[in-house]
Design a protein around this motif. Structure first.
Motif, PDB file in Angstrom:
ATOM      1  N   ASP A   8       5.957 -66.054  51.364  1.00 39.64           N
ATOM      2  CA  ASP A   8       5.327 -67.242  50.785  1.00 39.64           C
ATOM      3  C   ASP A   8       4.322 -67.843  51.751  1.00 39.64           C
ATOM      4  O   ASP A   8       3.244 -68.264  51.354  1.00 39.64           O
ATOM      5  CB  ASP A   8       6.378 -68.293  50.419  1.00 39.64           C
ATOM      6  CG  ASP A   8       7.152 -67.945  49.158  1.00 39.64           C
ATOM      7  OD1 ASP A   8       6.703 -67.047  48.409  1.00 39.64           O
ATOM      8  OD2 ASP A   8       8.195 -68.568  48.912  1.00 39.64           O
ATOM      9  N   ASN A   9       4.678 -67.896  53.041  1.00 38.76           N
ATOM     10  CA  ASN A   9       3.767 -68.467  54.028  1.00 38.76           C
ATOM     11  C   ASN A   9       2.457 -67.697  54.097  1.00 38.76           C
ATOM     12  O   ASN A   9       1.378 -68.287  54.067  1.00 38.76           O
ATOM     13  CB  ASN A   9       4.411 -68.517  55.413  1.00 38.76           C
ATOM     14  CG  ASN A   9       5.267 -69.743  55.594  1.00 38.76           C
ATOM     15  OD1 ASN A   9       4.923 -70.823  55.154  1.00 38.76           O
ATOM     16  ND2 ASN A   9       6.386 -69.576  56.251  1.00 38.76           N
ATOM     17  N   GLY A  12       0.517 -68.255  50.887  1.00 38.09           N
ATOM     18  CA  GLY A  12       0.030 -69.633  50.806  1.00 38.09           C
ATOM     19  C   GLY A  12      -1.152 -69.888  51.721  1.00 38.09           C
ATOM     20  O   GLY A  12      -2.117 -70.549  51.335  1.00 38.09           O
ATOM     21  N   LEU A  15      -4.135 -68.184  50.171  1.00 37.99           N
ATOM     22  CA  LEU A  15      -4.598 -68.921  49.000  1.00 37.99           C
ATOM     23  C   LEU A  15      -5.354 -70.186  49.390  1.00 37.99           C
ATOM     24  O   LEU A  15      -6.435 -70.463  48.860  1.00 37.99           O
ATOM     25  CB  LEU A  15      -3.421 -69.277  48.106  1.00 37.99           C
ATOM     26  CG  LEU A  15      -3.754 -70.080  46.850  1.00 37.99           C
ATOM     27  CD1 LEU A  15      -4.688 -69.291  45.936  1.00 37.99           C
ATOM     28  CD2 LEU A  15      -2.484 -70.470  46.127  1.00 37.99           C
ATOM     29  N   LEU A  16      -4.824 -70.963  50.322  1.00 39.27           N
ATOM     30  CA  LEU A  16      -5.508 -72.180  50.749  1.00 39.27           C
ATOM     31  C   LEU A  16      -6.871 -71.877  51.347  1.00 39.27           C
ATOM     32  O   LEU A  16      -7.841 -72.596  51.097  1.00 39.27           O
ATOM     33  CB  LEU A  16      -4.654 -72.954  51.761  1.00 39.27           C
ATOM     34  CG  LEU A  16      -3.413 -73.648  51.202  1.00 39.27           C
ATOM     35  CD1 LEU A  16      -2.602 -74.256  52.344  1.00 39.27           C
ATOM     36  CD2 LEU A  16      -3.771 -74.688  50.167  1.00 39.27           C
ATOM     37  N   ALA A  29      -2.665 -80.364  47.394  1.00 40.18           N
ATOM     38  CA  ALA A  29      -1.988 -79.221  46.785  1.00 40.18           C
ATOM     39  C   ALA A  29      -0.491 -79.496  46.772  1.00 40.18           C
ATOM     40  O   ALA A  29       0.030 -80.205  47.627  1.00 40.18           O
ATOM     41  CB  ALA A  29      -2.278 -77.947  47.569  1.00 40.18           C
ATOM     42  N   ALA A  31       3.328 -77.512  46.424  1.00 41.70           N
ATOM     43  CA  ALA A  31       3.973 -76.220  46.585  1.00 41.70           C
ATOM     44  C   ALA A  31       5.482 -76.396  46.490  1.00 41.70           C
ATOM     45  O   ALA A  31       6.010 -77.476  46.753  1.00 41.70           O
ATOM     46  CB  ALA A  31       3.606 -75.624  47.936  1.00 41.70           C
ATOM     47  N   TYR A  35       7.475 -72.772  50.661  1.00 40.27           N
ATOM     48  CA  TYR A  35       6.359 -72.913  51.592  1.00 40.27           C
ATOM     49  C   TYR A  35       6.787 -73.833  52.721  1.00 40.27           C
ATOM     50  O   TYR A  35       7.249 -74.931  52.495  1.00 40.27           O
ATOM     51  CB  TYR A  35       5.125 -73.453  50.873  1.00 40.27           C
ATOM     52  CG  TYR A  35       4.614 -72.469  49.860  1.00 40.27           C
ATOM     53  CD1 TYR A  35       3.720 -71.484  50.234  1.00 40.27           C
ATOM     54  CD2 TYR A  35       5.048 -72.499  48.545  1.00 40.27           C
ATOM     55  CE1 TYR A  35       3.262 -70.552  49.320  1.00 40.27           C
ATOM     56  CE2 TYR A  35       4.597 -71.581  47.624  1.00 40.27           C
ATOM     57  CZ  TYR A  35       3.710 -70.602  48.019  1.00 40.27           C
ATOM     58  OH  TYR A  35       3.268 -69.681  47.120  1.00 40.27           O
ATOM     59  N   VAL A  39       2.238 -73.272  56.247  1.00 39.99           N
ATOM     60  CA  VAL A  39       1.296 -73.539  55.155  1.00 39.99           C
ATOM     61  C   VAL A  39       0.825 -74.988  55.198  1.00 39.99           C
ATOM     62  O   VAL A  39      -0.354 -75.275  55.029  1.00 39.99           O
ATOM     63  CB  VAL A  39       1.934 -73.209  53.787  1.00 39.99           C
ATOM     64  CG1 VAL A  39       1.036 -73.650  52.642  1.00 39.99           C
ATOM     65  CG2 VAL A  39       2.231 -71.726  53.689  1.00 39.99           C
ATOM     66  N   GLY A  43      -3.008 -76.057  55.784  1.00 36.58           N
ATOM     67  CA  GLY A  43      -3.689 -76.948  54.843  1.00 36.58           C
ATOM     68  C   GLY A  43      -4.299 -78.145  55.551  1.00 36.58           C
ATOM     69  O   GLY A  43      -5.435 -78.527  55.281  1.00 36.58           O
ATOM     70  N   VAL A  50      -0.852 -80.758  51.777  1.00 34.42           N
ATOM     71  CA  VAL A  50       0.094 -79.954  51.022  1.00 34.42           C
ATOM     72  C   VAL A  50       1.420 -80.697  50.948  1.00 34.42           C
ATOM     73  O   VAL A  50       2.042 -80.955  51.971  1.00 34.42           O
ATOM     74  CB  VAL A  50       0.299 -78.561  51.656  1.00 34.42           C
ATOM     75  CG1 VAL A  50       1.309 -77.754  50.851  1.00 34.42           C
ATOM     76  CG2 VAL A  50      -1.025 -77.823  51.762  1.00 34.42           C
ATOM     77  N   VAL A  52       5.271 -80.580  49.564  1.00 35.09           N
ATOM     78  CA  VAL A  52       6.312 -79.691  49.057  1.00 35.09           C
ATOM     79  C   VAL A  52       7.169 -80.475  48.088  1.00 35.09           C
ATOM     80  O   VAL A  52       7.667 -81.552  48.413  1.00 35.09           O
ATOM     81  CB  VAL A  52       7.157 -79.131  50.230  1.00 35.09           C
ATOM     82  CG1 VAL A  52       8.296 -78.270  49.698  1.00 35.09           C
ATOM     83  CG2 VAL A  52       6.269 -78.322  51.176  1.00 35.09           C
TER      84      VAL A  52
END
Length: 54
Positions: A8-9, A12, A15-16, A29, A31, A35, A39, A43, A50, A52
């Motif tokens: 995931d890290n 992520g 993606l960022l 964002a 998540a 994450y 991440v 971000g 970001v 969570v």
């Protein structure tokens, strides 16, 4: 989507980075809990807050 072997890290972070190139105005964002700090820190370096959520 990423392959099952991609964490995931890693996904992520990638993606960022892509989001900031494609849409530089993004500043927020959300998540899921998979994450972690990497991440969130990435971000922050990109200017994206970001959060969570569960």
């Amino acid at each position: 989507m990423t392959a099952a072997g991609v964490s995931d890290n890693s996904g992520g972070i990638r993606l960022l980075s892509r989001i900031t190139v494609a849409t530089p105005g993004v500043t927020q964002a959300w998540a899921h809990t998979g994450y972690r700090t990497k991440v969130i820190d990435h971000g922050a370096r990109l200017g994206i807050d970001v959060d969570v959520v569960q």
